[in-house]
Design an enzyme around this catalytic site. Structure first.
Site, short mmCIF file in Angstrom:
data_model
loop_
_atom_site.label_atom_id
_atom_site.label_comp_id
_atom_site.label_asym_id
_atom_site.label_seq_id
_atom_site.Cartn_x
_atom_site.Cartn_y
_atom_site.Cartn_z
CG ASP A 191 43.21 -18.46 5.74
OD1 ASP A 191 42.47 -18.10 6.65
OD2 ASP A 191 44.36 -18.03 5.57
NE ARG A 197 46.62 -18.42 3.11
CZ ARG A 197 46.27 -17.96 1.92
NH1 ARG A 197 46.70 -16.76 1.54
NH2 ARG A 197 45.50 -18.65 1.11
CG ASN A 202 48.91 -15.72 13.71
OD1 ASN A 202 49.41 -14.99 14.57
ND2 ASN A 202 47.92 -16.55 13.96
CB CYS A 203 44.70 -15.63 9.28
SG CYS A 203 45.42 -16.65 7.98
CB ILE A 204 42.54 -19.85 10.72
CG1 ILE A 204 41.46 -18.97 11.34
CG2 ILE A 204 42.30 -21.30 11.11
CD1 ILE A 204 40.07 -19.29 10.85
#
Length: 489
Positions: A397, A437, A433-435
């Site tokens: 990210d 996105r 999903n990540c932190i």
């Protein structure tokens, strides 16, 4: 392959995050209650408190493989569904039961006469099998969660069939491991026998392989050669029995001593490098993970929280890490520093082993430790920066993404617009999903309308490949992802 390993590494973050506090509890416990480590009667308030703390920490450290089973199973499932964790647990129970010593000796009675094979199956409940079971559970979930069976079997359709399929696959895997596991284990024992006569270089090779094999659990095979009396060596058992090098045929303690500077000082040095190279917005997260893991390593030699925190995110760096152990073990052996451990190479074991007859030049832990701290720090910092390695705190990210503010707080509406912008649910094959996105896999990239997606008030759209779309949403991504998954069903 690298992408898969990084996904596995992220999945391991959940169980790994549980381990540091356990290591700290055990370190304090051993300090209060040496008898837990050395044997003897446990009396008095402080020793009893220490015993209690050791057992509390060991409850999870000793069952680390089970944590990996659930963590990998849920973490690698497409939508982190608990069904995958249940399937992983079913796989673990199936494999460890079918390959337990009592089972394999009934299936193949000749195994009982093979000492190496018996040792191998005695160590079957290890982190490698835990990770393998987690992968089986997650893979079965991802592939069979939407399976539709005939009406007369409809009760077992969908998610209910996942654990069943995982169990069947685990039977096949167990049948393969029944023949493969003892062969691999025996080969490592044979390798250990060959290393024994190589002196200081052999101790370095052993230390390198010991760390390198940690992810698979096969390091137990080498440990049995060097630390215990598998082939008449037993560096650990003879050291703690109060003997000296005059009582054995090798330099007593040489297969344990090199771990002390690496675990007590090398890991904190590497942890500092990871913290300093972490992205600004993720430094606190990195500190929480690797700093506490470094404390565990220093106090009581519990290294798994640190190692599993990066070994799958940056496997090349992990090989370098293992190589540093080998180099420092050779140096330590040649310089004559000798200490032993009954648990692991932390400050607690160093303190209690220093009074044993085979201990020598224990004061050298200071210069050796300083050297290990500096070398580990410099090597890790150089490698992380030079090769842009994705260690904790350095995920893909952009640094400013956690500061992004979603323009529209109607998460359902945002998800609806994004879904329409990527071509509808028929065009979506995977949602994650990540932190910051929303990460989507798609079928047809020509159906993606970036302008439409951005009209939802998101910060940006990234298209790493023809089958991938990443929507930058910010820290509220989880809420959007939840709504997106509902709409995409």
């Amino acid at each position: 392959m690298m992408k898969y390993l990084q996904k596995l590494g992220k999945a391991l973050m959940l169980p790994v995050a549980v381990l540091p506090i356990c290591g700290i509890l055990m370190g304090i416990g051993y300090l209060f209650c040496p008898a837990t480590m050395q044997g003897g009667e446990i009396t008095g308030v402080l020793p009893l408190i220490g015993f209690f703390l050791v057992k509390a920490g060991a409850a999870l450290i000793d069952n680390m493989a089970l944590l990996f089973v659930i963590g990998v199973g849920v973490g690698m499932a497409d939508d982190n569904d608990g069904t995958a964790g249940l399937a992983a647990l079913a796989s673990w129970l199936m494999i460890t039961t079918l390959l337990a010593q009592g089972t394999v000796t009934v299936l193949m009675p000749s195994i009982a006469e093979n000492e190496n094979a018996m040792i191998a199956f005695g160590k079957i409940a290890n982190p490698f099998i835990g990770i393998l079971a987690g992968i089986i559970g997650a893979t079965c979930y991802n592939k069979f969660k939407s399976t539709k069976l005939p009406d007369w079997l409809s009760f077992f359709s969908g998610k209910r069939c996942v654990a069943i399929v995982a169990g069947v696959i685990s039977i096949l895997v167990s049948a393969i491991l029944l023949f493969v596991w003892p062969v691999v284990f025996g080969a490592l024992i044979a390798l250990g026998n060959a290393i024994v006569g190589m002196g200081a270089v052999g101790s370095g090779i052993y230390a390198f392989l010991n760390r390198l094999l940690i992810p698979t659990g096969l390091h137990h095979a080498l440990n049995n050669v060097f630390w215990f009396d598998t082939i008449g060596l037993g560096d650990l058992t003879h050291f703690w029995a109060g003997e000296t090098s005059a009582d054995v045929t090798w330099d007593l303690g040489m297969y344990m001593s090199g771990f002390f500077p690496c675990m007590m000082f090398g890991i904190p040095g590497a942890a500092l490098a990871m913290i300093q190279t972490a992205k600004d917005n993720k430094r606190k997260v990195a500190i929480g993970l690797v700093a506490s893991a470094a404390v565990c390593a220093f106090v009581c030699g519990v290294t798994e929280p640190f190692e599993f925190g990066f070994m799958f995110l940056a496997p090349g760096l992990y090989v370098v890490y293992a190589l540093l152990y080998g180099i420092f073990t050779v140096i330590t052996t040649l310089l004559g520093f000798r200490a032993g451990f009954s648990f692991s190479a932390g400050a607690t074991d160093l303190l209690f082993s220093a009074s044993l007859p085979a201990a020598a030049k224990t004061w050298m832990i200071v210069p050796l430790g300083i050297a290990a701290f500096i070398v580990f720090y410099l090597v890790f910092r150089f490698a992380i920066v030079k090769f842009n390695l994705k260690t904790p705190g350095r995920e893909d990210d952009d640094e400013d993404e956690t500061k992004v503010q979603l323009a529209n707080n109607d998460f359902t509406e945002v998800a609806r617009i994004v879904l329409e912008g990527v071509g509808g649910k028929e065009n979506v094959t995977s949602i994650d999903n990540c932190i910051t996105r929303l990460r989507l896999e798609i079928k047809d990239y020509t159906k993606v309308d970036e302008k439409k997606i951005k009209s939802a008030g998101v910060a940006g759209v990234i298209r790493p490949s023809k089958t991938a779309v990443q929507v930058i949403i910010g820290t509220k991504v989880q809420f959007v992802a939840d709504e997106f998954k509902k709409l995409a069903k």
